[in-house]
Scaffold this active site. Sequence first.
Site, PDB file in Angstrom:
ATOM      1  N   ARG A  42       0.806  -1.226   0.000  1.00  0.00           N
ATOM      2  CA  ARG A  42       0.000   0.000   0.000  1.00  0.00           C
ATOM      3  C   ARG A  42       0.838   1.274   0.000  1.00  0.00           C
ATOM      4  O   ARG A  42       0.441   2.279  -0.567  1.00  0.00           O
ATOM      5  CB  ARG A  42      -0.885   0.018   1.253  1.00  0.00           C
ATOM      6  N   ASP A  86      -3.498  -1.013  -4.287  1.00  0.00           N
ATOM      7  CA  ASP A  86      -4.544  -1.521  -3.405  1.00  0.00           C
ATOM      8  C   ASP A  86      -4.885  -2.889  -4.004  1.00  0.00           C
ATOM      9  O   ASP A  86      -5.569  -2.981  -5.019  1.00  0.00           O
ATOM     10  CB  ASP A  86      -5.756  -0.584  -3.441  1.00  0.00           C
ATOM     11  N   LYS A 139       0.002 -19.151   5.736  1.00  0.00           N
ATOM     12  CA  LYS A 139      -0.957 -19.479   6.778  1.00  0.00           C
ATOM     13  C   LYS A 139      -1.182 -18.261   7.687  1.00  0.00           C
ATOM     14  O   LYS A 139      -0.306 -17.405   7.727  1.00  0.00           O
ATOM     15  CB  LYS A 139      -0.493 -20.675   7.606  1.00  0.00           C
ATOM     16  N   ASP A 168       3.224 -24.223   4.378  1.00  0.00           N
ATOM     17  CA  ASP A 168       3.449 -24.505   5.781  1.00  0.00           C
ATOM     18  C   ASP A 168       4.966 -24.513   5.892  1.00  0.00           C
ATOM     19  O   ASP A 168       5.619 -25.435   5.399  1.00  0.00           O
ATOM     20  CB  ASP A 168       2.879 -25.877   6.173  1.00  0.00           C
ATOM     21  N   HIS A 169       5.525 -23.464   6.494  1.00  0.00           N
ATOM     22  CA  HIS A 169       6.989 -23.322   6.361  1.00  0.00           C
ATOM     23  C   HIS A 169       7.748 -24.477   7.018  1.00  0.00           C
ATOM     24  O   HIS A 169       8.907 -24.708   6.700  1.00  0.00           O
ATOM     25  CB  HIS A 169       7.469 -21.951   6.850  1.00  0.00           C
ATOM     26  N   GLU A 207       8.804 -22.977  22.332  1.00  0.00           N
ATOM     27  CA  GLU A 207       9.333 -21.652  21.990  1.00  0.00           C
ATOM     28  C   GLU A 207       9.551 -20.866  23.268  1.00  0.00           C
ATOM     29  O   GLU A 207       8.743 -20.966  24.198  1.00  0.00           O
ATOM     30  CB  GLU A 207       8.346 -20.891  21.113  1.00  0.00           C
ATOM     31  N   HIS A 231       1.566 -26.829  11.481  1.00  0.00           N
ATOM     32  CA  HIS A 231       2.926 -27.376  11.564  1.00  0.00           C
ATOM     33  C   HIS A 231       2.955 -28.766  12.207  1.00  0.00           C
ATOM     34  O   HIS A 231       3.592 -29.686  11.701  1.00  0.00           O
ATOM     35  CB  HIS A 231       3.832 -26.451  12.378  1.00  0.00           C
ATOM     36  N   LYS A 329       4.288 -21.225  24.034  1.00  0.00           N
ATOM     37  CA  LYS A 329       5.138 -20.031  24.114  1.00  0.00           C
ATOM     38  C   LYS A 329       5.682 -19.954  25.536  1.00  0.00           C
ATOM     39  O   LYS A 329       5.067 -20.478  26.477  1.00  0.00           O
ATOM     40  CB  LYS A 329       4.314 -18.762  23.847  1.00  0.00           C
TER      41      LYS A 329
HETATM   42  C1  BG6 Z   1       4.392 -19.504  12.982  1.00  0.00           C
HETATM   43  C2  BG6 Z   1       3.521 -19.168  14.164  1.00  0.00           C
HETATM   44  O1  BG6 Z   1       3.644 -20.168  12.008  1.00  0.00           O
HETATM   45  O2  BG6 Z   1       5.460 -20.352  13.408  1.00  0.00           O
HETATM   46  C3  BG6 Z   1       4.341 -18.499  15.260  1.00  0.00           C
HETATM   47  O3  BG6 Z   1       2.488 -18.277  13.746  1.00  0.00           O
HETATM   48  C4  BG6 Z   1       5.549 -19.340  15.608  1.00  0.00           C
HETATM   49  O4  BG6 Z   1       3.537 -18.262  16.410  1.00  0.00           O
HETATM   50  C5  BG6 Z   1       6.327 -19.744  14.370  1.00  0.00           C
HETATM   51  O5  BG6 Z   1       6.374 -18.569  16.478  1.00  0.00           O
HETATM   52  C6  BG6 Z   1       7.402 -20.764  14.719  1.00  0.00           C
HETATM   53  O6  BG6 Z   1       8.216 -21.004  13.596  1.00  0.00           O
HETATM   54  P1  BG6 Z   1       9.697 -21.556  13.761  1.00  0.00           P
HETATM   55  O7  BG6 Z   1      10.149 -21.830  12.371  1.00  0.00           O
HETATM   56  O8  BG6 Z   1      10.475 -20.456  14.446  1.00  0.00           O
HETATM   57  O9  BG6 Z   1       9.610 -22.773  14.615  1.00  0.00           O
END
Ligand code: BG6
Length: 484
Positions: A42, A86, A139, A168-169, A207, A231, A329
């Site tokens: 934007r 936009d 996601k 999904d990384h 985490e 994940h 967390k």
């Molecule tokens: C994300 C979540 O998809 O993955 C976050 O939204 C999380 O809350 C993160 O911290 C964790 O990714 P990674 O690769 O650091 O384990």
Amino acid sequence: MAALVLFGGGGDLAMRMLLPSLYFLEHDGLLPDGLKIIGAARSEESRDEYVSKVRASVESKAKADDAWSPEAWARMEQRLDYLAVDATSAESLKPLKDKVGEGECTSFLAVSPSLYARIVTAMRAAGLAEPGDRVVLEKPVGRDLQTFSEIDDAVSDAFDEHQVFRIDHYLGKETVQNLIALRFGNTIFEPLWNNLSIDHVQITVGETVGVGDRWPYYDEYGALKDMLQNHMLQLLCLVAMEPPSDLDPDSVRNEKVKVLRSLRRITPEEAERVTVRGQYVAGKSEGEQVPGYDDERGLDSDTETFVAIRADIDNWRWAGVPFFMRTGKRLPEKRTEIVIQFKELPHSIFDNDRGQVTANRLVIELQPQEDISLSVMNKRPGLDQRMQLQPIRMSLSWGQDDKDAKPPRRRIAYERLLLDALNGDSTLFVRRDEAEQAWKWVDEVSQAWTDGNVKPIEYKAGTWGPGEADFLLERTGRAWNTKN
Ligand code: BG6
């Protein structure tokens, strides 16, 4: 010439992950010749302003990894362009289409998912959803099955399923792909990979970070929908799926869907017994006093920042093998691991004390290290009259057979995924029916919590969640893996 458009190109995900990943691909000569990279967002800024922002972010990341090369940056800079748009308006996207030109276009939506439906509709009208084009969705797509379906209906009005890449990384992480190599590139594991030899499976994603200023997003999701729906269920699928016939996107994803379909439903009556919800309160995390979730949020909230679940897969291979998952967390460590716990010896010849022999354990660690190790029993050297055994860890990781080899740079998960999306390979992306099944199961858990009035239990920041999460395993005679 092909183009990659980054919607939300000035945002956090683009600056922290996507553009550095593209730089690393450029550095290694992996980007397709002539690929244009166009940031679209934007804010009204010039190409030069955008490029210097990208450079600042890329350079610091590349220097930290000892991979900064002015030549590689010069090549990347040539590809970069920027346009203020936009993205929800077809009219506003027309100049973007002009910049893209006639080549195939991959659009990455690194924007709020609440905009996805409107953006893909506008893209279609602006000619950015042609048969050779692709769209990559970050996601979370939706908050439940219904909202997922609403968004995805709009996506499938604009694109065919083979053009849609749901990220999904976790699937881009090196060790996750190594899990596929371990299972299907060896013969020794498969005969043991079932309920005859495996006692249970654990998946932990811990985490240390808190939710902090992400709470407006997080409060609507919680740990169940933020981490487990995607994940963790993806990891579970890769552990539990049947061998696919090849690595074709559909062969792999067909097998994953079958696992998701076999997950036993969690009812309100069972919710208290097989799930644990937690929320962190103030405590010490990594040596510092940190606030609780409600203090960050500024209001009392029933959102869980920790979840532990016992999942059962109702099929022949896994009947009777619980899959324990936990994520949270403000836990003591950033640690992601999958533990395959094999069964105890049926009979020990070594001692009357069975405790001397510990059952084999395969630990697949994704973070902080990428490592795969198998614990096996070994004779302790010496002349003891009664043979003494001890467990040793065999590392199955890269570099074990050549200790002098320089380890490869640890790649950002998005490098693999961006490259695959640009090449049109969707094996490591989530198909629509997979996401639907995952939502279906998670929605039932969520509903069971509501119906069973299951509220988050407090845990102190810097601990491994509520004690009930330990009890989830203890009452079955098991325990979470501690640092291996
Ligand atoms: C994300 C979540 O998809 O993955 C976050 O939204 C999380 O809350 C993160 O911290 C964790 O990714 P990674 O690769 O650091 O384990």
